[in-house]
Structure formats: C-alpha cells, structure tokens
Design an enzyme around this catalytic site. Sequence first.
Site, PDB file in Angstrom:
ATOM      1  N   HIS A 135       0.862  -1.178   0.000  1.00  0.00           N
ATOM      2  CA  HIS A 135       0.000   0.000   0.000  1.00  0.00           C
ATOM      3  C   HIS A 135       0.903   1.234   0.000  1.00  0.00           C
ATOM      4  CE1 HIS A 135      -2.781   2.928   1.881  1.00  0.00           C
ATOM      5  NE2 HIS A 135      -3.762   2.123   1.501  1.00  0.00           N
ATOM      6  N   ASP A 212       3.079  -4.530   8.138  1.00  0.00           N
ATOM      7  CA  ASP A 212       1.894  -3.687   8.003  1.00  0.00           C
ATOM      8  C   ASP A 212       0.685  -4.616   8.132  1.00  0.00           C
ATOM      9  OD1 ASP A 212      -0.352  -2.432   7.032  1.00  0.00           O
ATOM     10  OD2 ASP A 212       0.600  -1.651   5.225  1.00  0.00           O
ATOM     11  N   GLN A 215      -4.547  -4.974   7.047  1.00  0.00           N
ATOM     12  CA  GLN A 215      -5.576  -5.858   6.490  1.00  0.00           C
ATOM     13  C   GLN A 215      -5.614  -7.222   7.184  1.00  0.00           C
ATOM     14  OE1 GLN A 215      -7.843  -5.073   4.379  1.00  0.00           O
ATOM     15  NE2 GLN A 215      -7.072  -3.058   3.802  1.00  0.00           N
ATOM     16  N   LYS A 238     -10.342  -0.662  10.507  1.00  0.00           N
ATOM     17  CA  LYS A 238     -10.406  -1.837   9.645  1.00  0.00           C
ATOM     18  C   LYS A 238     -10.773  -3.092  10.436  1.00  0.00           C
ATOM     19  CE  LYS A 238      -7.205   0.048   6.250  1.00  0.00           C
ATOM     20  NZ  LYS A 238      -7.968   0.358   5.035  1.00  0.00           N
ATOM     21  N   CYS A 376      -4.796   2.407  -3.763  1.00  0.00           N
ATOM     22  CA  CYS A 376      -3.563   2.901  -3.121  1.00  0.00           C
ATOM     23  C   CYS A 376      -2.396   1.943  -3.312  1.00  0.00           C
ATOM     24  CB  CYS A 376      -3.754   3.155  -1.629  1.00  0.00           C
ATOM     25  SG  CYS A 376      -4.897   4.462  -1.261  1.00  0.00           S
TER      26      CYS A 376
END
Lengths: 418, 144
Positions: A135, A212, A215, A238, A376
């Site tokens: 991302h 990261d 998600q 999220k 993104c």
Amino acid sequence: MGKEDSVHTSTPGLGDIEAIRADFPILRREVEGKPLIYFDNAATTQKPQVVIDALTEYYKHMNANVHRGVHLLSREATTAFEKARENIADFINTRSARELIFTRGCTEAINLVAATWGRANIKAGDEILISALEHHSNIVPWQMLCEQSGARLVVCPLHPDGSLNMQEFGRLLNVRTRLVAISHVSNTLGTINPVKEIIRMAHETEAKVLIDGAQALSHLAVDVQDLDCDFYTFSAHKIYGPMGIGGLYGKEKLLKQMPPYQGGGEMIENVTFEHTSYNEPPFKFEAGTPNVAGALAFSAAIDYVKHLGIANIAKREAELLHYATGALKNIPGVVIIGTAAQKASVISFLIDDIHPYDAGTIIDHFGIAVRTGTHCTQPLLDSLAIPGTIRASFAFYNTFTEIDHLIKAVNKVREMFL
Amino acid sequence: MKIEDRTQAIINEFSNFDDWMDKYNYLIELGKSLPLIDEQYKVENNLIPGCQSRVWLHAEFDGENVHFTADSDAVITKGIANLLIRTFSGQTPQEILSSSTEFLSEIGLTEHLSPTRSNGMLSMLKQIKMYALAFKAKQEMEKS
Ligand SMILES: Cc1ncc(COP(=O)(O)O)c(C=O)c1O
C-alpha cells in the site's frame, strides 16, 4: 445460487448471521431504494452498536483529559484508557502494554517508525526491502526516508498469482538490508504473506522487520511474539473500530532506544528551556492529548471480535471468499486478479476489457459498494499492466445472497458494455 | 447553435429516461460514438490529472471558435466527454466562459459532479474553461 437458504443462515461458531447483522445499524440502510450491500470492508469496516456506544458513553459520562488531573474524572479516564491499551496489546499478544503505542492509524504508525527508528538507524548505502504489493502507506514513508538518508528502496517481486516470490526475497536480502517492511495481507490481491518465514529470514541477516497489519488484524489471529516481528502496525477502523486511532507494536528494547516522534505534552518527563528529558515508552511517542474515546471504542471492537472468535470469523470469511470466487469464475470474461493459495476475503477482478470505472459505476447503482481503481497500490497495478480492478472485500456480516446480487450486477455490466 | 440551445436539447433527450439504466445505456452509446481523437493528441500533455480513468482533451482555436476532441479508456467517461464536446465545441471563448453548467445537474448527472467521483467530469469542465480563457487572452493580445 441461494446458498443462504438452508444450512447457511447459521454458520457454526458464529451462530445466526441475521442476529449478527443486527449489531450493525448501518446494515439496515437502503441505497438507491435497495438494501445496502457493503463489499468495501478492506477500505473500512462497519461498526457494531457496542463500538458506537463506547464512543458516546465516553463523552457522556467520562470525558476528561488523561494522565493529568488528580480529579475523579481524569483518574477514571486514565484508567479506562490504559485498560484499553492492555486489552488491545493482549489481543496481539505483546509482552506488555508498554509495547503498544496509540497512533492515528496504520499510516501514522509506519511514519512514526520511519521518522524515529529510521532516522536514527538508516544511513547512506543501507537498503530497505519492501514488496511489489505494498500500500502507498508502506512505500512512501520509506521512499522519503531513502531520499533523506541516501539509502536504497529495494522491491521484492511477485509470482503471477500474486504471492511473494520468496526465492527473490532470499536473494534480495543481504547484509545491507536494515529493514524489511511488508504487509501481512494485501489490500488489493488478498494475498496472505508468509510473514513468519520472512521475519525469520530477515533476522538471520540482522535486518529489522515491520509488518503492516492493516488488512490482517480483522481476518486472522495475530501473535507478535510468535511472529517475532520488530514492529507491527494497524488501524482500528479496519477491525470494526472507529477512525482516527490505530496502533504500533514495537519491541520494548527498540522503543527505548528510539528517539521521540513529535514533541509536546505527555511525552516529556521534565522540561526546562535548556533541556527536556523524555517519558518512557509508550508515552514518549504519544505527544499531545490522545484520542481517548477512540481508544475505548477500539477496545470495544476488540471485545466484539473476541466474542465472535477470530477463528469463527476466518472460517465464515473463507466460505464467502470461496463462494464468490467460484461464482465469479463461472462468468465468461471475468478474470480474478490475485489467486494465491493463501488469501484473505478480498477479491479483485476485471470483467472482459471493461474499464473498472465503468463497471464500478453500474455496480454502485445496484446499491452494491465495491471499490474500483488502484486501491492505493499504484505500483502494483502498474506492474500487472492493468488500469485498476474492481474489488469486493468481505466481512463476516456479508451473506451469500449479497454475493448472488453482485453476480447479477456483474452479468448486467457485461450486457450493457459488451 | 448557441450553448443554451444545445444544453436544452440535451436536457430534452435525457428527460425521456425514467430509470438510471436507460440513462447509462445512452451514455454508453454516446461514449462509443464519440468521434475519434487524432492519435497524435493522446499524449501525456493532454491527459487530465486526477481521474480514475485516463482522459485526454485536445483543443484547437481557429481564431474565432474553440474546437475540442477527447478520448478516455472508460466508456462512461467518453459518454460524458461527448456531451461536453457537443455543448462547448465550436463556440467562442467568451461564450464558453460565460456559460453555466447547471444542465449537468438537470439531466441527473450530479453524482458525477462530486469531486470524489474522480471520473474527470469536473476536471474536464475546468480544463475546457481554462482553454477558453487562454484562447480569449490570445485573441485580445492579437487585437491590441
Ligand atoms: C495494507 C494497508 N496498509 C496501510 C493502510 C493504511 O491504513 P490507514 O489509512 O488506516 O492509515 C491500508 C489502508 O487501506 C492498507 O490496506
């Protein structure tokens, strides 16, 4: 079709899906005269009533600044805030709550690491290794750091199915690699990266690893000690929590060595005009009044997820993904972008050579929220040589019937454009 | 035909549709029938920034009127470009500058006017007016 009817109204573990949907007030909304079908969960998830209540209850009954006053409200707010930190830290199994820094979200968490650990540790000639599916939030902060320091950004390529090319990863990893920054789950392709293996390999060359997890947190169990990552970043919104809050996990040893991020109140120990000494982590990295209501609501979201059970959620979402993948594949001309063996409930696709923007515009008119464009991840789409995708991303509250509606809409798109 | 007459004609056409699907089918038709832009103008320089689909807009000035051609890789965007070209192409810079774009809301394309749609309609409109402004300045400079 109509998978919902008999056995599937109730998923083992989760129970009655209609009852779960009732926890989310927004799912009662209508769009274009039709019930809202929300398939944009990778962008942000919807909020259950308990999360909304946590926000309003805080402002109704508890609002006070934290870590400052000795008065009752301030003490209560401080206790609640720190309990929220403990609850969220426990959810990802940190060693202690001191290893969890509250940020505005995943993006700020990554920027914090780049600005503090990065500036203190990255020099000219060093390498930062990312992957082709990152991302923008896990690209641009490193690019900026490289520009400032003279370090080099190295990109690990993917296999055609959207999984990381681990052979290349092993080849690119070398003694100059100071940091590996890779997402746990791809927001565009759904790929679940073999992060444990990545972390193990990176540590062999003494590189630090930032994962990261934007998600990942809502889809799978995350245990930062088991992973042994150095940093792990995420956003509350999220995982059914509010916007404007998220977290950075960092190993305490690293956090202690890192210079502070922003200067201001809360992050200091002692201030004179000549010199300031800094507070201990996590406070050292939390300058200014924090988002207390956000932290409490984030914690409520974690409680909600724990109550449903992350394993039950994962199972339900795998079923939705499987059903949607099969149904989409059955439509001639539909190509699924990202077919890695390990996937979260994100499905990107193209319909013949119809531009994703055209398809998205029509699907939107059916009251179905999908995302179109580059999500993104522009470098990823460029490397795949496609202008973007249509992306449906599922949460446990989505239904098989809703997927049937998407399939109908996709068929309609083909009728209209071909 | 004056701009108001052209926009009135468009409003009349769209008033025949009573559901969104008919409207979009028509936009798709307009998109497919957009006169082809000369390939030499499909260049980086003519790309309109900030759109989800790529949109090229080219303008020429014959000393009196401005002539537009456009293309896009999305058909709906091409349809919208077709409407804008029908309205503004062949008009004088002054007429373009003083025209209103209200008709776009009247035909129910307001959703495409939101900046978040990033489909290029707003950017196309802005670019059309910018060209008109530039040509007007050129016209005045040549006169003086
Ligand atoms: C993989 C990934 N990383 C980072 C982010 C950034 O999250 P936020 O915008 O909440 O900071 C996102 C959000 O879309 C994401 O999907």
